[in-house]
Motif scaffolding. Structure first.
Motif, mmCIF file in Angstrom:
data_model
loop_
_atom_site.group_PDB
_atom_site.id
_atom_site.type_symbol
_atom_site.label_atom_id
_atom_site.label_comp_id
_atom_site.label_asym_id
_atom_site.label_seq_id
_atom_site.Cartn_x
_atom_site.Cartn_y
_atom_site.Cartn_z
ATOM 1 N N CYS A 1 -13.237 -4.163 -10.939
ATOM 2 C CA CYS A 1 -12.476 -4.765 -12.034
ATOM 3 C C CYS A 1 -10.975 -4.703 -11.790
ATOM 4 N N GLU A 2 -10.540 -4.027 -10.720
ATOM 5 C CA GLU A 2 -9.116 -4.002 -10.406
ATOM 6 C C GLU A 2 -8.579 -5.390 -10.079
ATOM 7 N N ALA A 3 -9.477 -6.327 -9.817
ATOM 8 C CA ALA A 3 -9.029 -7.716 -9.642
ATOM 9 C C ALA A 3 -8.315 -8.215 -10.883
ATOM 10 N N MET A 4 -8.602 -7.594 -12.050
ATOM 11 C CA MET A 4 -7.971 -7.986 -13.308
ATOM 12 C C MET A 4 -6.650 -7.250 -13.551
ATOM 13 N N ILE A 5 -6.317 -6.258 -12.721
ATOM 14 C CA ILE A 5 -5.175 -5.393 -13.023
ATOM 15 C C ILE A 5 -4.193 -5.391 -11.855
ATOM 16 N N PRO A 6 -3.404 -6.446 -11.702
ATOM 17 C CA PRO A 6 -2.419 -6.451 -10.620
ATOM 18 C C PRO A 6 -1.385 -5.342 -10.734
ATOM 19 N N SER A 7 -1.219 -4.761 -11.930
ATOM 20 C CA SER A 7 -0.276 -3.645 -12.075
ATOM 21 C C SER A 7 -0.648 -2.492 -11.151
ATOM 22 N N LEU A 8 -1.948 -2.248 -10.983
ATOM 23 C CA LEU A 8 -2.388 -1.183 -10.084
ATOM 24 C C LEU A 8 -2.026 -1.511 -8.641
ATOM 25 N N LEU A 9 -2.244 -2.744 -8.240
ATOM 26 C CA LEU A 9 -1.973 -3.149 -6.867
ATOM 27 C C LEU A 9 -0.483 -3.102 -6.576
ATOM 28 N N LEU A 10 0.345 -3.453 -7.571
ATOM 29 C CA LEU A 10 1.785 -3.353 -7.398
ATOM 30 C C LEU A 10 2.218 -1.891 -7.278
ATOM 31 N N ALA A 11 1.614 -1.016 -8.092
ATOM 32 C CA ALA A 11 1.944 0.409 -8.006
ATOM 33 C C ALA A 11 1.593 0.966 -6.630
ATOM 34 N N ASP A 12 0.531 0.432 -6.009
ATOM 35 C CA ASP A 12 0.141 0.878 -4.670
ATOM 36 C C ASP A 12 1.235 0.629 -3.639
ATOM 37 N N LEU A 13 2.144 -0.303 -3.913
ATOM 38 C CA LEU A 13 3.210 -0.627 -2.960
ATOM 39 C C LEU A 13 4.392 0.328 -3.051
ATOM 40 N N THR A 14 4.410 1.169 -4.083
ATOM 41 C CA THR A 14 5.543 2.074 -4.284
ATOM 42 C C THR A 14 5.283 3.423 -3.623
ATOM 43 N N VAL A 15 6.344 4.195 -3.451
ATOM 44 C CA VAL A 15 6.240 5.434 -2.681
ATOM 45 C C VAL A 15 5.305 6.456 -3.330
ATOM 46 N N TYR A 16 5.250 6.518 -4.666
ATOM 47 C CA TYR A 16 4.390 7.488 -5.331
ATOM 48 C C TYR A 16 3.037 6.906 -5.723
ATOM 49 N N GLY A 17 2.811 5.621 -5.456
ATOM 50 C CA GLY A 17 1.514 5.014 -5.726
ATOM 51 C C GLY A 17 1.188 4.978 -7.203
ATOM 52 N N ARG A 18 -0.080 5.111 -7.506
ATOM 53 C CA ARG A 18 -0.528 5.077 -8.905
ATOM 54 C C ARG A 18 -0.298 6.408 -9.602
ATOM 55 N N GLN A 19 -0.007 7.422 -8.840
ATOM 56 C CA GLN A 19 0.197 8.779 -9.350
ATOM 57 C C GLN A 19 -1.058 9.312 -10.027
ATOM 58 N N GLU A 20 -2.211 8.911 -9.494
ATOM 59 C CA GLU A 20 -3.492 9.400 -9.998
ATOM 60 C C GLU A 20 -4.014 10.514 -9.096
ATOM 61 N N GLN A 21 -4.778 11.424 -9.687
ATOM 62 C CA GLN A 21 -5.139 12.663 -9.015
ATOM 63 C C GLN A 21 -6.090 12.471 -7.832
ATOM 64 N N TRP A 22 -6.792 11.356 -7.778
ATOM 65 C CA TRP A 22 -7.733 11.135 -6.684
ATOM 66 C C TRP A 22 -7.057 10.620 -5.422
ATOM 67 N N GLU A 23 -5.806 10.150 -5.531
ATOM 68 C CA GLU A 23 -5.141 9.513 -4.403
ATOM 69 C C GLU A 23 -4.790 10.511 -3.297
ATOM 70 N N ASP A 24 -4.865 10.043 -2.061
ATOM 71 C CA ASP A 24 -4.453 10.826 -0.901
ATOM 72 C C ASP A 24 -2.947 10.650 -0.736
ATOM 73 N N SER A 25 -2.185 11.620 -1.230
ATOM 74 C CA SER A 25 -0.727 11.570 -1.158
ATOM 75 C C SER A 25 -0.209 12.846 -0.505
#
Length: 243
Positions: free
Chosen positions: A176-200
């Motif tokens: 369903c992320e196809a409906m949420i370009p905000s998430l994909l845009l956040a992926d382009l930033t240095v801190y990403g989505r800032q969600e706990q599952w992310e490999d940062s």
């Protein structure tokens, strides 16, 4: 006394070094894009299965699946969760993100694809909410309707052939992320989505959970998008409205 905090940052390098690293990543990004193209090609080669021409309660009364196509040959539907009897601020924050990030299907309609929302709640409950949010796309109620054999996913794609309807695709979860370009845009930033599952990198800010985390899906007791609506009110800790 004030406490100063400083977020961690990537290492600083000269422009030439940065460009070299960026170019290396670009090779992988292009491979990722091509892999996505290959998956899309496989979707276009999926078989299809016939579904019933169910009727749902919509803005103009009972509306059949065939009627939802309008003048188009294809139809995309997305489901919207509904918490019966709950106020606007208690409705699903994830579904709000889906809808808020995709309110105008003009460009897919130009490709011959109709779009509609299938809401789990009864029309008399969701219509005031739809008006409050300012949504203009068609909504239909699946409340009390047997959907078996029609829509197994959260996003569903259908094809009309004459007076018959076939399902060609479905997806849910992160599909369903196809409906949420905000998430994909956040992926382009240095801190990403800032969600706990992310490999940062260690120390990167990750205050949000994938679902229900504060500050991403919800803010001060409401789904974030609701704060843009005219006349919106504060909500107290117990779910009541502040005056």
């Amino acid at each position: 006394m004030t406490v100063e905090t400083e977020l961690p940052t990537p290492p600083v390098v000269d422009r030439e070094t940065w460009q070299r690293r960026r170019d290396d990543l670009l090779v992988r990004e292009k491979a990722h894009t091509r892999a996505g193209d290959a998956l899309a090609a496989e979707r276009r080669r999926l078989p299809m299965t016939e579904v019933r021409n169910i009727s749902l309660d919509g803005e103009h009364g009972p509306t059949s699946l065939l009627e939802m196509f309008g003048d188009h040959d294809q139809l995309l539907t997305i489901k919207h969760m509904w918490h019966a009897g709950e106020p606007f601020e208690r409705q699903c924050e994830g579904c709000t993100a889906n809808m808020w990030n995709f309110q105008d299907p003009a460009y897919i309609e130009a490709r011959g694809i109709a779009f509609g929302v299938w809401c789990e709640g009864p029309r008399e409950e969701y219509e005031p909410f739809r008006d409050f949010m300012g949504y203009t796309v068609p909504w239909f109620s699946v409340h009390g309707v047997d959907e078996s054999g029609v829509s197994d996913g959260w996003i569903n794609a259908y094809l009309r052939v004459g007076d018959r309807v076939f399902q060609t695709y479905d997806t849910d979860g992160r599909g369903c992320e196809a409906m949420i370009p905000s998430l994909l845009l956040a992926d382009l930033t240095v801190y990403g989505r800032q969600e706990q599952w992310e490999d940062s990198p260690a120390g990167w800010p990750q205050p949000h959970r994938a679902s229900g985390g504060t500050g991403w899906w919800r803010k001060d007791g409401r789904p974030v998008a609701q704060w843009t609506r005219p006349g919106v009110t504060q909500v107290d800790a117990h779910g009541g409205h502040c005056h």
